[in-house]
Design a protein around this motif. Structure first.
Motif, PDB file in Angstrom:
ATOM      1  N   TYR A 155      27.648  37.265  51.112  1.00  0.00           N
ATOM      2  CA  TYR A 155      26.579  37.932  50.375  1.00  0.00           C
ATOM      3  C   TYR A 155      25.526  36.896  50.004  1.00  0.00           C
ATOM      4  CZ  TYR A 155      28.538  35.704  46.244  1.00  0.00           C
ATOM      5  OH  TYR A 155      28.978  34.768  45.355  1.00  0.00           O
ATOM      6  N   CYS A 156      24.365  37.393  49.625  1.00  0.00           N
ATOM      7  CA  CYS A 156      23.310  36.497  49.146  1.00  0.00           C
ATOM      8  C   CYS A 156      23.206  36.679  47.636  1.00  0.00           C
ATOM      9  CB  CYS A 156      21.978  36.839  49.810  1.00  0.00           C
ATOM     10  SG  CYS A 156      20.606  35.964  49.024  1.00  0.00           S
ATOM     11  N   ALA A 157      23.417  35.586  46.907  1.00  0.00           N
ATOM     12  CA  ALA A 157      23.415  35.689  45.445  1.00  0.00           C
ATOM     13  C   ALA A 157      22.038  36.129  44.936  1.00  0.00           C
ATOM     14  CB  ALA A 157      23.832  34.366  44.817  1.00  0.00           C
ATOM     15  N   ARG A 158      20.999  35.591  45.509  1.00  0.00           N
ATOM     16  CA  ARG A 158      19.675  35.942  45.000  1.00  0.00           C
ATOM     17  C   ARG A 158      19.342  37.419  45.252  1.00  0.00           C
ATOM     18  NH1 ARG A 158      14.638  32.204  46.341  1.00  0.00           N
ATOM     19  NH2 ARG A 158      15.771  30.799  44.964  1.00  0.00           N
ATOM     20  N   CYS A 159      19.661  37.901  46.459  1.00  0.00           N
ATOM     21  CA  CYS A 159      19.316  39.287  46.802  1.00  0.00           C
ATOM     22  C   CYS A 159      20.284  40.310  46.203  1.00  0.00           C
ATOM     23  CB  CYS A 159      19.308  39.490  48.313  1.00  0.00           C
ATOM     24  SG  CYS A 159      18.011  38.596  49.175  1.00  0.00           S
ATOM     25  N   GLN A 160      21.548  39.912  45.984  1.00  0.00           N
ATOM     26  CA  GLN A 160      22.542  40.939  45.697  1.00  0.00           C
ATOM     27  C   GLN A 160      23.222  40.861  44.333  1.00  0.00           C
ATOM     28  OE1 GLN A 160      24.181  40.164  49.973  1.00  0.00           O
ATOM     29  NE2 GLN A 160      25.182  42.008  49.245  1.00  0.00           N
ATOM     30  N   THR A 161      23.274  39.683  43.740  1.00  0.00           N
ATOM     31  CA  THR A 161      24.051  39.585  42.496  1.00  0.00           C
ATOM     32  C   THR A 161      23.236  38.974  41.356  1.00  0.00           C
ATOM     33  OG1 THR A 161      24.945  37.413  43.103  1.00  0.00           O
ATOM     34  CG2 THR A 161      26.230  39.320  43.778  1.00  0.00           C
ATOM     35  N   GLY A 162      21.924  39.076  41.446  1.00  0.00           N
ATOM     36  CA  GLY A 162      21.083  38.514  40.392  1.00  0.00           C
ATOM     37  C   GLY A 162      21.274  37.017  40.248  1.00  0.00           C
ATOM     38  N   GLY A 163      21.639  36.361  41.355  1.00  0.00           N
ATOM     39  CA  GLY A 163      21.787  34.909  41.353  1.00  0.00           C
ATOM     40  C   GLY A 163      23.178  34.427  40.951  1.00  0.00           C
ATOM     41  N   ARG A 164      24.049  35.359  40.521  1.00  0.00           N
ATOM     42  CA  ARG A 164      25.384  34.948  40.095  1.00  0.00           C
ATOM     43  C   ARG A 164      26.286  34.642  41.283  1.00  0.00           C
ATOM     44  NH1 ARG A 164      28.793  38.608  37.799  1.00  0.00           N
ATOM     45  NH2 ARG A 164      27.322  40.175  38.539  1.00  0.00           N
ATOM     46  N   LEU A 165      27.050  33.551  41.174  1.00  0.00           N
ATOM     47  CA  LEU A 165      28.045  33.258  42.204  1.00  0.00           C
ATOM     48  C   LEU A 165      29.358  33.905  41.793  1.00  0.00           C
ATOM     49  CD1 LEU A 165      27.387  29.523  43.096  1.00  0.00           C
ATOM     50  CD2 LEU A 165      26.568  31.594  44.226  1.00  0.00           C
ATOM     51  N   LEU A 166      30.003  34.527  42.742  1.00  0.00           N
ATOM     52  CA  LEU A 166      31.258  35.211  42.453  1.00  0.00           C
ATOM     53  C   LEU A 166      32.395  34.274  42.824  1.00  0.00           C
ATOM     54  CD1 LEU A 166      30.130  38.531  44.183  1.00  0.00           C
ATOM     55  CD2 LEU A 166      29.878  37.965  41.762  1.00  0.00           C
ATOM     56  N   ALA A 167      33.081  33.755  41.816  1.00  0.00           N
ATOM     57  CA  ALA A 167      34.108  32.736  42.071  1.00  0.00           C
ATOM     58  C   ALA A 167      35.381  33.364  42.635  1.00  0.00           C
ATOM     59  CB  ALA A 167      34.429  31.998  40.783  1.00  0.00           C
ATOM     60  N   ASP A 168      35.956  32.654  43.601  1.00  0.00           N
ATOM     61  CA  ASP A 168      37.150  33.173  44.267  1.00  0.00           C
ATOM     62  C   ASP A 168      38.300  33.437  43.300  1.00  0.00           C
ATOM     63  OD1 ASP A 168      35.701  32.804  46.485  1.00  0.00           O
ATOM     64  OD2 ASP A 168      36.977  31.300  47.411  1.00  0.00           O
ATOM     65  N   ARG A 169      38.539  32.435  42.433  1.00  0.00           N
ATOM     66  CA  ARG A 169      39.739  32.524  41.607  1.00  0.00           C
ATOM     67  C   ARG A 169      39.609  33.616  40.548  1.00  0.00           C
ATOM     68  NH1 ARG A 169      41.535  28.180  38.298  1.00  0.00           N
ATOM     69  NH2 ARG A 169      39.601  27.182  38.932  1.00  0.00           N
ATOM     70  N   ALA A 170      38.449  33.651  39.910  1.00  0.00           N
ATOM     71  CA  ALA A 170      38.197  34.685  38.906  1.00  0.00           C
ATOM     72  C   ALA A 170      38.318  36.046  39.566  1.00  0.00           C
ATOM     73  CB  ALA A 170      36.804  34.512  38.332  1.00  0.00           C
ATOM     74  N   LEU A 171      37.908  36.052  40.796  1.00  0.00           N
ATOM     75  CA  LEU A 171      37.887  37.304  41.525  1.00  0.00           C
ATOM     76  C   LEU A 171      39.270  37.901  41.715  1.00  0.00           C
ATOM     77  CD1 LEU A 171      35.492  38.676  42.967  1.00  0.00           C
ATOM     78  CD2 LEU A 171      36.594  37.943  45.049  1.00  0.00           C
ATOM     79  N   SER A 172      40.219  37.055  42.100  1.00  0.00           N
ATOM     80  CA  SER A 172      41.551  37.606  42.351  1.00  0.00           C
ATOM     81  C   SER A 172      42.123  38.223  41.080  1.00  0.00           C
ATOM     82  CB  SER A 172      42.497  36.545  42.906  1.00  0.00           C
ATOM     83  OG  SER A 172      41.959  35.282  42.788  1.00  0.00           O
ATOM     84  N   ARG A 173      41.815  37.571  39.933  1.00  0.00           N
ATOM     85  CA  ARG A 173      42.296  38.140  38.662  1.00  0.00           C
ATOM     86  C   ARG A 173      41.613  39.470  38.388  1.00  0.00           C
ATOM     87  NH1 ARG A 173      41.858  33.038  36.375  1.00  0.00           N
ATOM     88  NH2 ARG A 173      39.957  33.633  35.283  1.00  0.00           N
TER      89      ARG A 173
END
Ligand code: ZN
Length: 293
Positions: free
Chosen positions: A261-279
């Motif tokens: 994904y593109c952080a700027r175009c799709q998540t308001g610049g937020r990076l989606l961290a792998d580890r936080a994600l699994s939780r």
């Protein structure tokens, strides 16, 4: 994994080369490929292919009298057409001999996931349908209703074969980028305008890529069927510049999956961290490629 655009072009090419012709012989090279027992596969030999169609991510050969061969390429399965007299090339998992050539099913890697079912009866064929809606055949209200029928991340909802048909990891990444939506947004949180954007982005992505692959195949057979294609915006393009804004494409790795994904175009610049994600996601993410089918 071949998805709707790839499978559609396979179906069109197969229609040109095998419809109206008899399967003279079937050679199964791998004992793992055939997943059905009854009727015996030998009963497919000698039958004329009446039609070829797509069912989700499966390819269905209609052999008449309600006999069907159902091919699921899964991730690494591919089809090749070898004209009679041409060099057969590497032996695949299976070979279907026709009067003027052979259809060869190959699978890269060592994991035997591609499958073949020989079934009889329209009911048995329907049982292989996972029930996903065809995004190209439904209107916006039907799309919205299906999307909101369960609460999932968008990534999961789009790739769930029970919800939508023929969309996998690659084209969901592309559609979400085109819709400027995060793969992690929950379906229940979408506004009407966002659903509208996603609906059109899915349809545009699927038709644009189908047209493109169709042009590439021409009158022949699709040669390079790959999940990572030149010209994709984000899928398979980790660290490369987003074609819209130039920011580096990001990724979320989860088990065997990678979502881009593109952080700027799709998540308001937020990076989606792998580890936080699994939780965060727990069960709401395709755990493996098998699960997204
Ligand atoms: Zn961008």
């Amino acid at each position: 994994m071949p998805e709707l655009p790839d499978i559609t072009v396979y179906v069109e090419s197969l229609t040109r080369v095998i419809v109206g012709r008899p399967i003279e012989r079937i050679l199964l090279k791998s004992p793992f490929l055939l997943r059905s027992v009854e009727p015996p596969i030998s009963q497919a030999e000698g039958r004329v292919v009446r039609a070829v169609s797509r069912l989700g991510k499966r390819i269905v050969l209609d052999l008449g009298d309600e006999y069907f061969l159902v091919i699921h390429l899964m991730i690494a399965g591919r089809l090749r057409w070898v004209s009679r007299g041409a060099k057969p090339g590497p032996l695949g998992l299976a070979l279907f001999q026709f009067p003027d050539g052979a259809l060869v099913l190959t699978e890269a890697g060592t994991k035997r996931r591609a499958s073949l079912h020989f079934i009889r009866g329209a009911e048995a064929l329907r049982a292989t349908d996972r029930g996903g809606l065809e995004v190209l055949d439904i209107d916006l209200p039907a799309f919205a209703a299906r999307l909101r029928s369960e609460s999932h991340t968008l990534k999961r909802a789009l790739t769930d074969p029970r919800l939508f048909s023929g969309i996998g990891n690659a084209y969901s990444d592309e559609a979400l980028h085109a819709a400027r939506l995060s793969p992690l947004t929950l379906t229940g949180r979408l506004s009407e305008a966002e659903i509208d954007r996603l609906y059109h982005a899915c349809r545009n992505t699927l038709t644009t890529w189908t047209d493109r692959l169709r042009r590439e195949a021409g009158d022949g057979f699709p040669g390079k069927v790959t999940a990572f294609r030149e010209g994709m915006a984000v899928h398979g393009r980790f660290k490369l510049p987003c074609p819209v804004c130039g920011s580096p494409v990001q990724r979320i790795r989860y088990a065997e999956n990678e979502t881009n994904y593109c952080a700027r175009c799709q998540t308001g610049g937020r990076l989606l961290a792998d580890r936080a994600l699994s939780r965060l996601l727990k069960g709401d993410w395709p755990r493996s490629l098998d699960e997204i089918e």
